[in-house]
Write a protein that holds these residues in place. Structure first.
Motif: not given
Length: 209
Positions: A32-38, A1-13
């Motif tokens: 504690g790592l701050g990532h979205e857990l699914i 998936m592309s993000y505008p201007f090369g921005g970093r998208g959400p990190v999901r595990i």
């Protein structure tokens, strides 16, 4: 998936395990790592999640009823959308080399036996997420470079079209004004050369009207 201007998208595990208590334990380790857990409690549920959700890493239990971890991984790697997502196998089977071999053969980047050291898991997760994000950023940059190339090509074609029109107009005006013969010939030659350059630059499919 592309993000505008090369921005970093959400990190999901994506965590896949048929035992809710194991998913709860993973959440406690990774919170504690701050990532979205699914969560997903089966292979089919994981595949369904991946149809619409981009994830950076998959933690996949091996022993699950129905579709086990190996089969789930094989299907993930068979899909173009998900084939580059790193998979870490988590298993309670220890001391079975053929299981580890089968895991790597299924496309896993690592294979951890339960019970595992929480700090080791956290460290590995961070490493694989970083690698996954670097690959994603490279893909975004490649898309941007291709877009720039297309824009440049379009600008060049527009310039050639304008030159062709100008040259053709000069030839017409020269003929209209009954200018000297050599001037008319020269103007016609310029128009011809401009049109030839335009046609040579156009893709095959655009040369025919």
């Amino acid at each position: 998936m592309s993000y505008p201007f090369g921005g970093r998208g959400p990190v999901r595990i994506l965590m896949v395990d048929d035992r809710p208590e194991n998913l709860l334990a993973l959440e406690a380790i990774l919170a504690g790592l701050g990532h979205e857990l699914i969560r997903a409690e089966s292979g089919p549920e994981a595949l369904k999640v991946l149809l619409t959700t981009d994830v950076s890493l998959i933690l996949l239990d091996v022993q699950m009823p129905g579709m086990d971890g190996f089969e789930t991984a094989a299907q993930i790697k068979a899909r173009e959308r998900t084939q580059h997502i790193p998979i870490v196998f988590l298993t309670a089977i220890e001391g079975e080399p053929h299981h580890a071999f089968r895991g790597y053969a299924s496309g896993a980047v690592d294979y951890l036996c339960k019970p595992f050291d929480p700090w080791v898991l956290r460290a590995k997760v961070e490493v694989f997420i970083e690698l996954s994000e670097r690959r994603r950023e490279l893909a975004v940059h490649a898309e941007q470079l291709e877009a720039v190339r297309v824009l440049l090509t379009g600008a060049e074609l527009a310039k050639l079209r304008a030159e062709a029109v100008d040259a053709a107009r000069d030839a017409w005006l020269s003929a209209e004004s009954a200018a000297a013969g050599p001037e008319v010939v020269q103007a016609a030659k310029r128009a011809l050369h401009a049109v030839e350059s335009l046609l040579a630059a156009l893709p095959d499919g655009e040369q025919e009207g």
